[in-house]
Design a protein around this motif. Structure first.
Motif, PDB file in Angstrom:
ATOM      1  N   GLU A   1       1.385   1.559  -7.227  1.00 20.95           N
ATOM      2  CA  GLU A   1       2.730   2.432  -7.064  1.00 20.95           C
ATOM      3  C   GLU A   1       3.615   1.484  -6.692  1.00 20.95           C
ATOM      4  OE1 GLU A   1       2.885   6.834  -6.212  1.00 20.95           O
ATOM      5  OE2 GLU A   1       1.096   6.141  -5.324  1.00 20.95           O
TER       6      GLU A   1
ATOM      7  N   GLU B   1       0.570   5.036 -11.705  1.00 21.70           N
ATOM      8  CA  GLU B   1       1.906   5.623 -11.970  1.00 21.70           C
ATOM      9  C   GLU B   1       3.144   4.689 -12.176  1.00 21.70           C
ATOM     10  OE1 GLU B   1       3.357   9.010  -9.783  1.00 21.70           O
ATOM     11  OE2 GLU B   1       1.370   9.830  -9.238  1.00 21.70           O
TER      12      GLU B   1
ATOM     13  N   ALA C   1     -11.853  12.550   0.185  1.00 20.72           N
ATOM     14  CA  ALA C   1     -10.544  12.900  -0.546  1.00 20.72           C
ATOM     15  C   ALA C   1     -10.851  13.171  -2.129  1.00 20.72           C
ATOM     16  CB  ALA C   1      -9.531  11.785  -0.456  1.00 20.72           C
TER      17      ALA C   1
ATOM     18  N   GLN D   1       1.968  10.583 -14.529  1.00 19.76           N
ATOM     19  CA  GLN D   1       2.633  11.946 -14.631  1.00 19.76           C
ATOM     20  C   GLN D   1       3.074  12.395 -16.120  1.00 19.76           C
ATOM     21  OE1 GLN D   1       2.309  13.895 -12.170  1.00 19.76           O
ATOM     22  NE2 GLN D   1       2.242  12.503 -10.295  1.00 19.76           N
TER      23      GLN D   1
ATOM     24  N   ALA E   1      -2.120  17.157  -9.616  1.00 17.88           N
ATOM     25  CA  ALA E   1      -1.157  17.279  -8.986  1.00 17.88           C
ATOM     26  C   ALA E   1      -1.203  16.230  -7.799  1.00 17.88           C
ATOM     27  CB  ALA E   1      -1.334  18.796  -8.315  1.00 17.88           C
ATOM     28  N   ASN E   2       0.115  16.382  -7.229  1.00 17.98           N
ATOM     29  CA  ASN E   2       0.225  15.478  -5.854  1.00 17.98           C
ATOM     30  C   ASN E   2      -1.032  15.642  -4.966  1.00 17.98           C
ATOM     31  OD1 ASN E   2       2.309  14.139  -6.527  1.00 17.98           O
ATOM     32  ND2 ASN E   2       3.761  15.431  -5.543  1.00 17.98           N
ATOM     33  N   GLY E   3      -1.769  14.578  -4.525  1.00 18.22           N
ATOM     34  CA  GLY E   3      -2.823  14.858  -3.425  1.00 18.22           C
ATOM     35  C   GLY E   3      -4.181  15.113  -4.151  1.00 18.22           C
ATOM     36  N   ALA E   4      -4.290  15.163  -5.389  1.00 16.09           N
ATOM     37  CA  ALA E   4      -5.312  15.527  -5.961  1.00 16.09           C
ATOM     38  C   ALA E   4      -6.550  14.494  -5.891  1.00 16.09           C
ATOM     39  CB  ALA E   4      -5.271  15.845  -7.604  1.00 16.09           C
ATOM     40  N   GLY E   5      -5.911  13.372  -5.747  1.00 13.60           N
ATOM     41  CA  GLY E   5      -7.128  12.194  -5.290  1.00 13.60           C
ATOM     42  C   GLY E   5      -7.138  11.026  -6.359  1.00 13.60           C
ATOM     43  N   LYS E   6      -6.077  10.908  -7.167  1.00 11.51           N
ATOM     44  CA  LYS E   6      -6.104   9.891  -8.226  1.00 11.51           C
ATOM     45  C   LYS E   6      -5.671   8.595  -7.555  1.00 11.51           C
ATOM     46  CE  LYS E   6      -1.953  11.698  -9.729  1.00 11.51           C
ATOM     47  NZ  LYS E   6      -1.860  12.803  -8.708  1.00 11.51           N
ATOM     48  N   THR E   7      -5.025   8.240  -6.513  1.00 11.26           N
ATOM     49  CA  THR E   7      -5.040   7.077  -5.906  1.00 11.26           C
ATOM     50  C   THR E   7      -6.163   6.684  -5.212  1.00 11.26           C
ATOM     51  OG1 THR E   7      -2.547   7.208  -5.710  1.00 11.26           O
ATOM     52  CG2 THR E   7      -3.701   5.802  -4.312  1.00 11.26           C
ATOM     53  N   THR E   8      -6.571   7.663  -4.615  1.00  4.99           N
ATOM     54  CA  THR E   8      -7.925   7.536  -4.054  1.00  4.99           C
ATOM     55  C   THR E   8      -9.023   6.969  -4.851  1.00  4.99           C
ATOM     56  OG1 THR E   8      -7.504   9.338  -2.245  1.00  4.99           O
ATOM     57  CG2 THR E   8      -9.765   8.551  -2.308  1.00  4.99           C
TER      58      THR E   8
ATOM     59  N   TYR F   1     -11.093   8.711   3.602  1.00  4.20           N
ATOM     60  CA  TYR F   1     -10.334   7.925   4.749  1.00  4.20           C
ATOM     61  C   TYR F   1     -11.025   8.509   6.080  1.00  4.20           C
ATOM     62  CZ  TYR F   1      -7.248   7.505   0.793  1.00  4.20           C
ATOM     63  OH  TYR F   1      -6.780   7.231  -0.574  1.00  4.20           O
TER      64      TYR F   1
HETATM   65  P1  ATP Z   1      -0.127  11.336  -5.556  1.00 11.22           P
HETATM   66  O1  ATP Z   1       0.319  11.634  -6.827  1.00 11.22           O
HETATM   67  O2  ATP Z   1       0.800  12.161  -4.149  1.00 11.22           O
HETATM   68  O3  ATP Z   1       0.120   9.812  -4.947  1.00 11.22           O
HETATM   69  P2  ATP Z   1      -2.815  11.468  -5.443  1.00 11.22           P
HETATM   70  O4  ATP Z   1      -3.423  12.304  -6.505  1.00 11.22           O
HETATM   71  O5  ATP Z   1      -2.991   9.950  -5.831  1.00 11.22           O
HETATM   72  O6  ATP Z   1      -1.648  12.096  -5.192  1.00 11.22           O
HETATM   73  P3  ATP Z   1      -4.149  10.749  -3.055  1.00 11.22           P
HETATM   74  O7  ATP Z   1      -3.311   9.786  -2.744  1.00 11.22           O
HETATM   75  O8  ATP Z   1      -5.645  10.093  -3.805  1.00 11.22           O
HETATM   76  O9  ATP Z   1      -3.732  11.855  -4.200  1.00 11.22           O
HETATM   77  O10 ATP Z   1      -4.727  11.704  -1.987  1.00 11.22           O
HETATM   78  C1  ATP Z   1      -5.714  12.485  -1.928  1.00 11.22           C
HETATM   79  C2  ATP Z   1      -5.887  13.128  -0.574  1.00 11.22           C
HETATM   80  O11 ATP Z   1      -6.262  11.891   0.428  1.00 11.22           O
HETATM   81  C3  ATP Z   1      -4.741  13.733   0.114  1.00 11.22           C
HETATM   82  O12 ATP Z   1      -5.248  15.101   0.666  1.00 11.22           O
HETATM   83  C4  ATP Z   1      -4.074  12.696   0.801  1.00 11.22           C
HETATM   84  O13 ATP Z   1      -3.073  13.243   1.750  1.00 11.22           O
HETATM   85  C5  ATP Z   1      -5.226  12.034   1.487  1.00 11.22           C
HETATM   86  N1  ATP Z   1      -4.829  10.622   1.769  1.00 11.22           N
HETATM   87  C6  ATP Z   1      -4.168   9.629   0.880  1.00 11.22           C
HETATM   88  N2  ATP Z   1      -4.174   8.387   1.464  1.00 11.22           N
HETATM   89  C7  ATP Z   1      -4.624   8.624   2.754  1.00 11.22           C
HETATM   90  C8  ATP Z   1      -4.752   7.799   3.938  1.00 11.22           C
HETATM   91  N3  ATP Z   1      -4.368   6.533   4.057  1.00 11.22           N
HETATM   92  N4  ATP Z   1      -5.328   8.363   4.987  1.00 11.22           N
HETATM   93  C9  ATP Z   1      -5.511   9.546   5.092  1.00 11.22           C
HETATM   94  N5  ATP Z   1      -5.657  10.260   4.370  1.00 11.22           N
HETATM   95  C10 ATP Z   1      -5.119   9.960   3.235  1.00 11.22           C
END
Ligand code: ATP
Length: 230
Positions: free
Chosen positions: A87, A154, A21, A186, A40-47, A16
């Motif tokens: 999600e 998810e 990420a 999860q 884990a949360n924030g690991a980067g899956k959604t990205t 981003y």
């Molecule tokens: P979750 O289970 O919480 O959805 P995740 O594994 O899907 O976690 P991501 O959502 O990919 O994680 O986030 C990865 C990193 O990117 C995190 O540090 C998050 O704070 C950051 N991030 C996610 N979306 C944005 C955004 N729109 N703008 C800036 N940073 C973002």
């Protein structure tokens, strides 16, 4: 047999603004295969899913994904074979189940083949259905279009184990018909049971990968090491 890759990333880095990420991802998913992303949360899956959908451009590396018109808008991409379940529950809460299915691009009958238990509830507004029924409606709508690549984020959040198994079973059936599926989940054990391969992400990098069976054999230690918050 020969396998056709539906997804292949090499050194994929995405994020981003100017902040990555996910870093240096090498992922492969063949047609007919399910890959699960764990972490884990924030690991980067959604990205990662957003990068595969073409919503985020690679900052470095490549993301080759079978051509679902990735340069066009998401609704156009849906027409050319991408099924993206974000999600949350992607249904029109104010419309009935039937109306939701008819608004989809696929045949309602196909959605009901996958989830026959929805049939008695189709006259109700979707907002009045249970969370599990809403998610079956959302996934049924997408799978009824016979997508070639399914990205699911998810989809089982907060749902009962039996419903989770129904949803994951429908994804397995889609893969068995040739779709490639990338799943963020999860419920590690349920997911690995249907996955051909898995990638465990930690702080935006692949910490561990293997076949579903290999990772399932290590599910306990994966849970302890990688899936708890940091
Ligand atoms: P979750 O289970 O919480 O959805 P995740 O594994 O899907 O976690 P991501 O959502 O990919 O994680 O986030 C990865 C990193 O990117 C995190 O540090 C998050 O704070 C950051 N991030 C996610 N979306 C944005 C955004 N729109 N703008 C800036 N940073 C973002």
């Amino acid at each position: 047999g020969s396998t056709t890759l539906a997804v292949q990333t090499r050194g994929l880095t995405a994020g981003y603004g100017s902040t990555p990420a996910v870093h240096d991802l090498d992922l492969e998913v063949a047609e007919g295969e399910i890959a699960v992303l764990l972490g884990a949360n924030g690991a980067g899956k959604t990205t990662t899913l957003l990068a595969l959908a073409g919503e985020l451009r690679p900052m470095r590396g490549t993301a080759d994904v079978l051509d679902c018109g990735r340069r066009s808008r998401l609704d156009r991409r849906a027409r050319s074979g991408l099924g993206y379940l974000t999600e949350g529950r992607c249904v029109f809460m104010g419309l009935t189940g039937w109306e939701n299915l008819k608004l989809g691009r696929g045949k309602p009958a196909r959605a009901l083949e996958l989830f026959p238990e929805l049939e008695p509830h189709l006259g109700k507004r979707a907002g009045l259905l249970s969370g599990g029924q809403q998610q079956m409606l959302a996934l049924g709508r997408i799978l009824a279009t016979e997508p070639r690549l399914v990205l699911a984020d998810e989809l089982s959040l907060g749902l009962a184990p039996l419903v989770v198994q129904r949803l994951l079973g429908a994804l397995r059936a889609a893969a068995d018909r040739g779709a490639a599926v990338v799943l963020v989940e999860q419920h590690v054990r349920h997911a690995l049971a249907i996955a051909d391969r898995g990638y465990v992400l930690r702080r935006g990098r692949v910490a561990l990968s293997g076949t579903g069976a290999e990772l399932a054999a290590d599910a306990d230690s994966i849970g302890r090491q990688y899936l708890t918050g940091e």
